[in-house]
Write a protein that holds these residues in place. Structure first.
Motif, PDB file in Angstrom:
ATOM      1  N   LYS A   1       0.819  -1.205   0.000  1.00  0.00           N
ATOM      2  CA  LYS A   1       0.000   0.000   0.000  1.00  0.00           C
ATOM      3  C   LYS A   1       0.857   1.261   0.000  1.00  0.00           C
ATOM      4  O   LYS A   1       1.979   1.267   0.501  1.00  0.00           O
ATOM      5  N   PHE A   2       0.297   2.321  -0.534  1.00  0.00           N
ATOM      6  CA  PHE A   2       0.997   3.597  -0.560  1.00  0.00           C
ATOM      7  C   PHE A   2       1.159   4.184   0.835  1.00  0.00           C
ATOM      8  O   PHE A   2       1.967   5.095   1.032  1.00  0.00           O
ATOM      9  N   THR A   3       0.396   3.667   1.779  1.00  0.00           N
ATOM     10  CA  THR A   3       0.517   4.138   3.158  1.00  0.00           C
ATOM     11  C   THR A   3       1.533   3.326   3.962  1.00  0.00           C
ATOM     12  O   THR A   3       1.738   3.595   5.146  1.00  0.00           O
ATOM     13  N   ASP A   4       2.191   2.348   3.326  1.00  0.00           N
ATOM     14  CA  ASP A   4       3.201   1.548   4.024  1.00  0.00           C
ATOM     15  C   ASP A   4       4.386   2.440   4.431  1.00  0.00           C
ATOM     16  O   ASP A   4       4.715   3.410   3.733  1.00  0.00           O
TER      17      ASP A   4
ATOM     18  N   VAL B   1       6.041   6.026   2.670  1.00  0.00           N
ATOM     19  CA  VAL B   1       5.940   7.297   3.393  1.00  0.00           C
ATOM     20  C   VAL B   1       7.343   7.863   3.637  1.00  0.00           C
ATOM     21  O   VAL B   1       7.585   9.069   3.485  1.00  0.00           O
TER      22      VAL B   1
ATOM     23  N   ALA C   1       2.926  11.706   5.141  1.00  0.00           N
ATOM     24  CA  ALA C   1       1.859  10.801   5.577  1.00  0.00           C
ATOM     25  C   ALA C   1       0.513  11.214   5.001  1.00  0.00           C
ATOM     26  O   ALA C   1      -0.295  10.369   4.587  1.00  0.00           O
ATOM     27  N   GLU C   2       0.260  12.526   4.988  1.00  0.00           N
ATOM     28  CA  GLU C   2      -1.013  13.020   4.432  1.00  0.00           C
ATOM     29  C   GLU C   2      -1.113  12.692   2.946  1.00  0.00           C
ATOM     30  O   GLU C   2      -2.162  12.241   2.465  1.00  0.00           O
TER      31      GLU C   2
ATOM     32  N   ALA D   1       0.464  10.300   1.287  1.00  0.00           N
ATOM     33  CA  ALA D   1       0.354   8.849   1.094  1.00  0.00           C
ATOM     34  C   ALA D   1      -1.093   8.392   1.248  1.00  0.00           C
ATOM     35  O   ALA D   1      -1.577   7.555   0.472  1.00  0.00           O
ATOM     36  N   ALA D   2      -1.790   8.954   2.229  1.00  0.00           N
ATOM     37  CA  ALA D   2      -3.185   8.586   2.456  1.00  0.00           C
ATOM     38  C   ALA D   2      -4.062   9.029   1.286  1.00  0.00           C
ATOM     39  O   ALA D   2      -4.971   8.290   0.856  1.00  0.00           O
TER      40      ALA D   2
ATOM     41  N   GLN E   1      -3.458   6.682  -1.712  1.00  0.00           N
ATOM     42  CA  GLN E   1      -4.092   5.369  -1.526  1.00  0.00           C
ATOM     43  C   GLN E   1      -5.604   5.462  -1.739  1.00  0.00           C
ATOM     44  O   GLN E   1      -6.191   4.608  -2.422  1.00  0.00           O
ATOM     45  N   ARG E   2      -6.227   6.499  -1.209  1.00  0.00           N
ATOM     46  CA  ARG E   2      -7.676   6.665  -1.382  1.00  0.00           C
ATOM     47  C   ARG E   2      -8.009   6.864  -2.863  1.00  0.00           C
ATOM     48  O   ARG E   2      -8.973   6.277  -3.383  1.00  0.00           O
TER      49      ARG E   2
END
Length: 428
Positions: free
Chosen positions: A226-229, A233, A415-416, A418-419, A422-423
């Motif tokens: 995931k892009f949030t991994d 990040v 982090a923002e 990356a979230a 992913q969304r």
């Protein structure tokens, strides 16, 4: 010996007059010559096509027992015809192809991609050609090495002038940034007003360092990661750390390509990030001889693959399953590869800008060649990784590129972003 332009043009017109631009019968011709059927890329008006036509004439003159019959198509016409020929089982003996979805899928699905390693000329450095499928299968011979996107140009004359040293560690880079500030110049910049630059020319070379995986972006698109991994990040956070430490000019988000190279040439930047082609095409004037091309130096949070550079492997020519099925045709096809990829032709492609790096053993750049061409050729020694937008597309790729501009400008965090990516990816 290379033919003159006048002779080449005469030969080209003769070829067209004889109707040799169309695919012909397989095997032996009525004259008893071995027929080599080639599906080529290019047309009469561009360098790819003109080079192919010239080499055809030279090759047949040097090998009177071989007759080349070919189909020469460019852009979408080529891809559409590949699909049509595969459906009709009208397979050529040699074809212009690659290993990715666009350049290789139709050939692979038709069972026409076979391992060409044993057919490569002896002077080819096979170690420089990747194992495209993880099975030892190299189904074609690339025109040249990977065309790298994440290249750092450093003005060594300016580096010496300010008393700096070539950066290897991140600590070196931070120290160099302080030295640059003291001398009124920026350490690193790029043409960041082009949002795609942040993905293709910057982040693509950083992701493998913090994730420990050269194929991470492919896995993300296949939903294996995931892009949030944390590793991704951490890659995005490199941009913020660069700005904080004075390594990257935050105003680079406002710089276009022309301005960026002009500033680099004028000594306003010590280092500049762009694609391999950018440094080859830009007119850097007097500093050309002083520019050394390197990979992005060590980044914060780096786990593996130091010096990783993102690049896309060039397409080339491969002997098909059809071409390998007849011993006489196979021998003719091997001679073709030997002729087409010779040292002289490789040098010509380097000078023309058609390739970025040679894949010939112990290649020596000829005296008198543009220093920047020679510099481009040195990049094949770096580990190659995937380019983001070769896999990620649509709104998710757009969000990533725009978001990286925002990180550099201080408007969002790693982090923002990356979230958000992913969304957006999940919604595609």
């Amino acid at each position: 010996m290379r033919l003159s332009k006048k002779v080449v043009l005469v030969c080209l017109f003769a070829v067209v007059a004889m109707g040799l631009v169309f695919a012909g019968p397989k095997g032996d011709s009525s004259s008893g010559k071995t027929v080599l059927n080639i599906m080529a890329y290019g047309d009469n008006s561009n360098s790819e096509g003109q080079t192919f036509l010239r080499i055809c004439n030279e090759f047949m003159a040097a090998n009177p027992d071989i007759e080349i019959q070919y189909e020469l198509l460019y852009d979408e016409a080529y891809h559409q015809k590949v699909v049509a020929r595969m459906a009709a089982k009208d397979y050529p003996d040699v074809a212009y192809m690659g290993a990715d979805a666009r350049w290789g899928a139709s050939w692979q699905e038709a069972g026409q991609q076979v391992d060409n390693t044993a057919y490569f000329p002896s002077y080819i450095d096979v170690s420089l050609i990747p194992d495209f499928f993880g099975t030892g299968n190299r189904p074609y011979l690339p025109l040249g090495g990977s065309n790298y996107c994440t290249v750092v140009g450093i003005n060594t004359a300016l580096l010496n002038q300010i008393g700096g040293k070539m950066p290897e560690t991140y600590e070196d880079l931070v120290a160099l940034a302080k030295l640059c500030k003291a001398n009124g110049i920026e350490c690193i910049s790029t043409h960041g007003a082009d949002s795609w630059v942040w993905g293709s020319c910057v982040m693509s070379g950083i992701i493998p360092r913090t994730t420990g995986d050269t194929k991470w972006i492919e896995k993300a698109v296949n939903k294996q990661v995931k892009f949030t991994d944390p590793g991704f990040v951490a890659a995005l956070d490199v941009l913020a750390q660069w700005v904080k430490d004075g390594v990257l000019d935050p105003n680079s988000v406002l710089v276009d390509s022309g301005t960026g190279f002009s500033n680099f040439q004028a000594g306003k930047y010590l280092m500049y990030i762009d694609g391999q082609w950018g440094f080859g095409e830009a007119n850097l004037g007097d500093i050309t001889k002083d520019v050394k091309l390197i990979a992005i130096p060590t980044v914060p949070g780096e786990k593996a693959y130091p010096g990783a550079m993102a690049g896309a492997w060039q397409v080339g020519y491969g002997i098909t399953k059809e071409g390998a099925s007849d011993p006489k045709v196979l021998e003719a096809a091997k001679k073709w590869l030997d002729y087409y990829f010779s040292y002289d032709e490789t040098v010509q492609r380097l000078q023309d800008g058609a390739i970025s790096a040679p894949i010939i053993k112990n290649f020596v750049t000829p005296a008198g060649m543009d220093p920047m061409v020679g510099e481009k050729a040195t990049l094949g020694a770096y580990p190659s990784c995937y380019v983001i937008d070769s896999y990620l597309s649509g709104a998710a790729n757009d969000a990533l590129n725009a978001g990286m501009q925002d990180i550099v400008a201080g408007r969002t965090t790693a982090a923002e972003l990356a979230a958000v990516v992913q969304r957006t990816f999940d919604a595609q």
